[in-house]
Write an enzyme that holds these catalytic residues in place. Structure first.
Site, PDB file in Angstrom:
ATOM      1  N   CYS A 116       0.816  -1.187   0.058  1.00 50.55           N
ATOM      2  CA  CYS A 116      -0.090   0.233   0.055  1.00 50.55           C
ATOM      3  C   CYS A 116       0.915   1.279  -0.008  1.00 50.55           C
ATOM      4  O   CYS A 116       1.903   1.457   0.616  1.00 50.55           O
ATOM      5  CB  CYS A 116      -0.941  -0.005   1.202  1.00 50.55           C
ATOM      6  SG  CYS A 116      -2.097   1.474   1.393  1.00 50.55           S
ATOM      7  N   HIS A 160      -8.778  -4.157  -1.840  1.00 51.18           N
ATOM      8  CA  HIS A 160      -7.692  -3.201  -1.164  1.00 51.18           C
ATOM      9  C   HIS A 160      -8.316  -1.858  -1.374  1.00 51.18           C
ATOM     10  O   HIS A 160      -8.455  -0.934  -0.219  1.00 51.18           O
ATOM     11  CB  HIS A 160      -6.310  -3.672  -1.616  1.00 51.18           C
ATOM     12  CG  HIS A 160      -5.421  -2.541  -0.929  1.00 51.18           C
ATOM     13  ND1 HIS A 160      -4.449  -2.976  -0.188  1.00 51.18           N
ATOM     14  CD2 HIS A 160      -4.961  -1.388  -0.927  1.00 51.18           C
ATOM     15  CE1 HIS A 160      -3.662  -1.987   0.433  1.00 51.18           C
ATOM     16  NE2 HIS A 160      -3.979  -0.949  -0.399  1.00 51.18           N
ATOM     17  N   GLU A 161      -8.541  -1.280  -2.922  1.00 51.34           N
ATOM     18  CA  GLU A 161      -8.905  -0.211  -2.992  1.00 51.34           C
ATOM     19  C   GLU A 161     -10.175   0.219  -2.449  1.00 51.34           C
ATOM     20  O   GLU A 161     -10.439   1.267  -1.801  1.00 51.34           O
ATOM     21  CB  GLU A 161      -8.638   0.157  -4.431  1.00 51.34           C
ATOM     22  CG  GLU A 161      -7.427   0.043  -5.141  1.00 51.34           C
ATOM     23  CD  GLU A 161      -6.414   0.831  -4.281  1.00 51.34           C
ATOM     24  OE1 GLU A 161      -6.500   1.750  -3.755  1.00 51.34           O
ATOM     25  OE2 GLU A 161      -5.257   0.291  -4.502  1.00 51.34           O
ATOM     26  N   HIS A 164     -10.259   1.205   1.370  1.00 53.40           N
ATOM     27  CA  HIS A 164      -9.675   2.573   1.501  1.00 53.40           C
ATOM     28  C   HIS A 164     -10.822   3.477   1.452  1.00 53.40           C
ATOM     29  O   HIS A 164     -11.049   4.679   2.142  1.00 53.40           O
ATOM     30  CB  HIS A 164      -8.880   3.197   0.387  1.00 53.40           C
ATOM     31  CG  HIS A 164      -7.349   2.783   0.786  1.00 53.40           C
ATOM     32  ND1 HIS A 164      -6.759   3.169   1.845  1.00 53.40           N
ATOM     33  CD2 HIS A 164      -6.593   1.938  -0.172  1.00 53.40           C
ATOM     34  CE1 HIS A 164      -5.449   2.765   1.706  1.00 53.40           C
ATOM     35  NE2 HIS A 164      -5.352   2.085   0.603  1.00 53.40           N
TER      36      HIS A 164
HETATM   37 ZN    ZN Z   1      -3.511   1.068  -0.198  1.00 48.41          ZN
END
Ligand code: ZN
Length: 217
Positions: A116, A160-161, A164
């Site tokens: 990340c 993952h995105e 966020h």
């Molecule tokens: Zn990230």
């Protein structure tokens, strides 16, 4: 071209939930252009708007390097893109996801290579993800599209995105017994204080996107 400052853990804005984009304006498209340039400048495979301090549901990805690498083998039909009428369209990178929804996830997996840009230099630990995902989103013009992925890198990157956008960080996904918060922060500080990195950051000049009053906020 403007490059934005990528916030590092534990910056408070990384925890702020993104709100949906309602106005698909020229300034949104200008932001996305600079945002994509920022992802490339920092060598990311993906970047989410909260990582530059803009609390909106936007992320960008470029899977081309992963698709062409030997470590992430491709299988027939492992990444398909469809327009709003469910007609298959070519995958074009970089790909912009606005107001994404992860509508289906199946086949649980564990990965230990997830990185990340908000955790530079930090060690990687196992994260639990799914291999198959279906994601519905809009592009920078507000047009709806669908992606179905069973490609390991792409599917993990989407999850993952997406995390966020809800203020969820890698540390939340890691087994709490496998790391200490202070070690993670120390690794990030070491990276920030590295003379070569300081010199590089001075040279590229980054703008704090959180201080800009965009018309799509
Ligand atoms: Zn990230």
């Amino acid at each position: 071209m403007t490059l934005y400052k990528v916030l590092h853990y534990p910056h408070v804005l990384l925890r702020k939930k993104g709100t949906p984009v309602e106005n698909f304006t020229d300034s949104l498209r200008e932001f996305i252009k600079n945002f994509i340039a920022t992802m490339y400048e920092f060598d990311g495979g993906g970047l989410a708007a909260p990582q530059v301090g803009v609390s909106k549901r936007i992320f960008v990805v470029d899977f081309k390097p992963a698709f062409e690498s030997d470590s992430f083998e491709r299988k027939e039909g492992d990444f398909k893109v469809y327009d709003k009428d469910h007609k298959e369209i070519p995958a074009v990178f970089p790909m912009v996801f606005i107001n994404p929804e992860l509508v289906e996830m199946s086949e649980p997996i564990k990965v230990n290579w997830e990185g990340c840009l908000s955790f530079p230099n930090a060690e990687s630990h196992n994260t639990s993800r799914f291999l198959n995902v279906e994601i519905h989103a809009q592009n920078e013009n507000g047009e709806k599209f669908i992606v179905k992925s069973s490609h390991l890198y792409a599917s993990v990157c989407f999850q993952h995105e997406y995390d966020h956008l809800d203020g969820i960080m890698l540390v939340d996904r890691w087994n709490k017994t496998s790391f200490t918060e202070s070690d993670v922060i120390a690794d990030i500080k070491d990276f920030e204080n590295d003379p070569a990195e300081r010199k590089r950051m001075k040279k590229i000049k980054v703008t704090e996107a959180s201080k800009i009053k965009f018309d799509f906020l």
